[in-house]
Design a protein around this motif. Structure first.
Motif, mmCIF file in Angstrom:
data_model
loop_
_atom_site.group_PDB
_atom_site.id
_atom_site.type_symbol
_atom_site.label_atom_id
_atom_site.label_comp_id
_atom_site.label_asym_id
_atom_site.label_seq_id
_atom_site.Cartn_x
_atom_site.Cartn_y
_atom_site.Cartn_z
ATOM 1 N N ILE A 93 0.836 -1.207 0.000
ATOM 2 C CA ILE A 93 0.000 0.000 0.000
ATOM 3 C C ILE A 93 0.866 1.250 0.000
ATOM 4 O O ILE A 93 0.653 2.188 -0.785
ATOM 5 N N LEU A 94 1.873 1.271 0.882
ATOM 6 C CA LEU A 94 2.750 2.445 0.973
ATOM 7 C C LEU A 94 3.557 2.633 -0.306
ATOM 8 O O LEU A 94 3.747 3.766 -0.767
ATOM 9 N N ALA A 95 4.019 1.526 -0.899
ATOM 10 C CA ALA A 95 4.774 1.624 -2.146
ATOM 11 C C ALA A 95 3.911 2.212 -3.255
ATOM 12 O O ALA A 95 4.387 3.027 -4.059
ATOM 13 N N ALA A 96 2.635 1.823 -3.294
ATOM 14 C CA ALA A 96 1.722 2.370 -4.301
ATOM 15 C C ALA A 96 1.512 3.865 -4.088
ATOM 16 O O ALA A 96 1.512 4.653 -5.045
ATOM 17 N N VAL A 97 1.352 4.264 -2.827
ATOM 18 C CA VAL A 97 1.148 5.683 -2.509
ATOM 19 C C VAL A 97 2.380 6.499 -2.887
ATOM 20 O O VAL A 97 2.275 7.552 -3.542
ATOM 21 N N PHE A 98 3.560 6.027 -2.500
ATOM 22 C CA PHE A 98 4.797 6.756 -2.809
ATOM 23 C C PHE A 98 5.098 6.747 -4.308
ATOM 24 O O PHE A 98 5.649 7.716 -4.836
ATOM 25 N N THR A 99 4.747 5.660 -4.986
ATOM 26 C CA THR A 99 4.924 5.611 -6.445
ATOM 27 C C THR A 99 4.102 6.703 -7.119
ATOM 28 O O THR A 99 4.602 7.425 -7.994
ATOM 29 N N LEU A 100 2.863 6.842 -6.704
ATOM 30 C CA LEU A 100 1.998 7.885 -7.260
ATOM 31 C C LEU A 100 2.547 9.271 -6.955
ATOM 32 O O LEU A 100 2.591 10.144 -7.832
ATOM 33 N N PHE A 101 3.032 9.461 -5.719
ATOM 34 C CA PHE A 101 3.580 10.763 -5.334
ATOM 35 C C PHE A 101 4.825 11.105 -6.151
ATOM 36 O O PHE A 101 4.939 12.217 -6.693
ATOM 37 N N PHE A 102 5.766 10.165 -6.247
ATOM 38 C CA PHE A 102 7.002 10.429 -6.986
ATOM 39 C C PHE A 102 6.730 10.726 -8.455
ATOM 40 O O PHE A 102 7.356 11.607 -9.045
ATOM 41 N N TYR A 103 5.777 9.985 -9.038
ATOM 42 C CA TYR A 103 5.504 10.191 -10.456
ATOM 43 C C TYR A 103 4.824 11.535 -10.694
ATOM 44 O O TYR A 103 5.204 12.280 -11.612
ATOM 45 N N LEU A 104 3.837 11.872 -9.867
ATOM 46 C CA LEU A 104 3.122 13.130 -10.054
ATOM 47 C C LEU A 104 4.007 14.328 -9.722
ATOM 48 O O LEU A 104 3.920 15.374 -10.377
ATOM 49 N N LYS A 105 4.858 14.182 -8.713
ATOM 50 C CA LYS A 105 5.672 15.306 -8.261
ATOM 51 C C LYS A 105 6.910 15.512 -9.125
ATOM 52 O O LYS A 105 7.261 16.643 -9.469
ATOM 53 N N PHE A 106 7.592 14.417 -9.488
ATOM 54 C CA PHE A 106 8.888 14.538 -10.147
ATOM 55 C C PHE A 106 8.892 14.041 -11.590
ATOM 56 O O PHE A 106 9.889 14.165 -12.297
ATOM 57 N N LYS A 107 7.789 13.435 -12.026
ATOM 58 C CA LYS A 107 7.635 13.019 -13.430
ATOM 59 C C LYS A 107 8.723 12.049 -13.891
ATOM 60 O O LYS A 107 9.114 12.043 -15.047
ATOM 61 N N ASN A 108 9.238 11.227 -12.969
ATOM 62 C CA ASN A 108 10.171 10.174 -13.371
ATOM 63 C C ASN A 108 10.062 9.012 -12.387
ATOM 64 O O ASN A 108 9.465 9.130 -11.319
ATOM 65 N N TRP A 109 10.661 7.898 -12.789
ATOM 66 C CA TRP A 109 10.532 6.669 -12.013
ATOM 67 C C TRP A 109 11.778 6.369 -11.183
ATOM 68 O O TRP A 109 11.884 5.300 -10.594
ATOM 69 N N ARG A 110 12.715 7.308 -11.137
ATOM 70 C CA ARG A 110 13.994 7.019 -10.473
ATOM 71 C C ARG A 110 13.810 6.671 -9.003
ATOM 72 O O ARG A 110 14.330 5.658 -8.533
ATOM 73 N N TYR A 111 13.072 7.514 -8.265
ATOM 74 C CA TYR A 111 12.895 7.255 -6.836
ATOM 75 C C TYR A 111 12.034 6.026 -6.593
ATOM 76 O O TYR A 111 12.216 5.319 -5.587
ATOM 77 N N VAL A 112 11.096 5.760 -7.495
ATOM 78 C CA VAL A 112 10.267 4.559 -7.378
ATOM 79 C C VAL A 112 11.134 3.319 -7.495
ATOM 80 O O VAL A 112 11.037 2.384 -6.683
ATOM 81 N N ILE A 113 11.995 3.291 -8.500
ATOM 82 C CA ILE A 113 12.885 2.142 -8.703
ATOM 83 C C ILE A 113 13.824 1.969 -7.511
ATOM 84 O O ILE A 113 14.033 0.850 -7.019
ATOM 85 N N GLN A 114 14.378 3.078 -7.016
ATOM 86 C CA GLN A 114 15.263 3.005 -5.858
ATOM 87 C C GLN A 114 14.529 2.456 -4.637
ATOM 88 O O GLN A 114 15.057 1.597 -3.912
ATOM 89 N N MET A 115 13.316 2.948 -4.412
ATOM 90 C CA MET A 115 12.515 2.494 -3.276
ATOM 91 C C MET A 115 12.251 0.998 -3.355
ATOM 92 O O MET A 115 12.388 0.273 -2.356
#
Length: 243
Positions: free
Chosen positions: A96-118
């Motif tokens: 659940i938290l990964a999904a929430v942070f994935t949405l935040f990182f994508y909407l805020k920073f427009k890239n998947w770098r932090y999602v992949i790192q997480m």
């Protein structure tokens, strides 16, 4: 924090240039890897020392005393709270938290770098914990379990994943959040969850305190390793952009 790391490395590089009268563009990365090795080697040695002492009278005494103290506070209402906290540090909580942070990182920073790192930090922490459990093969405590468990005991997967995942979130809070109020509020929240998840596992009777300590140490080693590698990659990229 990344900028501070970069400036520190650059300043150290200038010192080395003057000291050794040579210019090597790879010195900053060598320095960063050196500091990484210090943290990892010290952490691994502490983890090994703790693991070797699991059956000693001192560790057994501390485990017994701390466990008895923590479970002495059991009440029906606190049981429910601790079960909720431990679920926050379980696989479904992280999904659940990964999904929430994935949405935040994508909407805020427009890239998947932090999602992949997480996902790397969390996924590899879980895999390495499973391997450590199999190698060390420590049974669960004999105390009454308030939740169902099937895996081995040491190191605690909840503690290791908590400090890896929420520790990485603390790092990202330093790096990404500009507002001091929001930054330190998030750091406090993530720090509270790390501590609370560890305590909940002792309270629920499914881990020895030494399991939690081992999980924290292993998780800390892993998150420091990941953060350092991510910064090395970033430093190489910035170096290439300068050329």
């Amino acid at each position: 924090m990344r900028q501070y790391i970069y400036e520190f490395i650059m300043n150290s590089q200038e010192f080395i240039y003057k000291k050794f009268n040579q210019k090597n563009s790879k010195w900053p990365y060598f320095l960063l890897i050196f500091f990484l090795l210090i943290v990892v080697v010290v952490g691994i040695n502490i983890f090994i020392e703790l693991t070797d002492e699991l059956t000693s009278k001192v560790i057994i005494g501390y485990d017994s005393a701390i466990t008895n103290y923590v479970i002495s506070y059991r009440t029906p209402s606190l049981n429910k709270f601790m079960q909720f906290i431990t679920n926050v540090g379980d696989i479904y909580g992280y999904l659940i938290l990964a999904a929430v942070f994935t949405l935040f990182f994508y909407l805020k920073f427009k890239n998947w770098r932090y999602v992949i790192q997480m996902l790397i930090v969390l996924g590899m922490a879980a895999l390495s914990n499973s391997a450590l459990k199999q190698v060390i093969n420590r049974a669960r405590p004999d105390a009454l379990h308030l939740v169902s468990v099937q895996t081995l005991s040491y190191p605690s997967g909840h503690a290791m994943s908590a400090i890896a995942f929420y520790g990485f979130m603390i790092y990202l809070s330093f790096v990404l959040i500009k507002s001091n109020w929001l930054k330190y509020s998030l750091i406090f929240l993530f720090g509270f969850l790390i501590v609370a998840i560890g305590i909940s596992r002792i309270y629920l009777g499914v881990h020895y305190p030494s399991d939690i300590a081992g999980g924290y140490i292993a998780g800390f080693i892993w998150v420091v390793f990941c953060i350092t590698v991510f910064n090395i990659v970033d430093l190489f990229r910035r170096k290439e952009q300068v050329k």
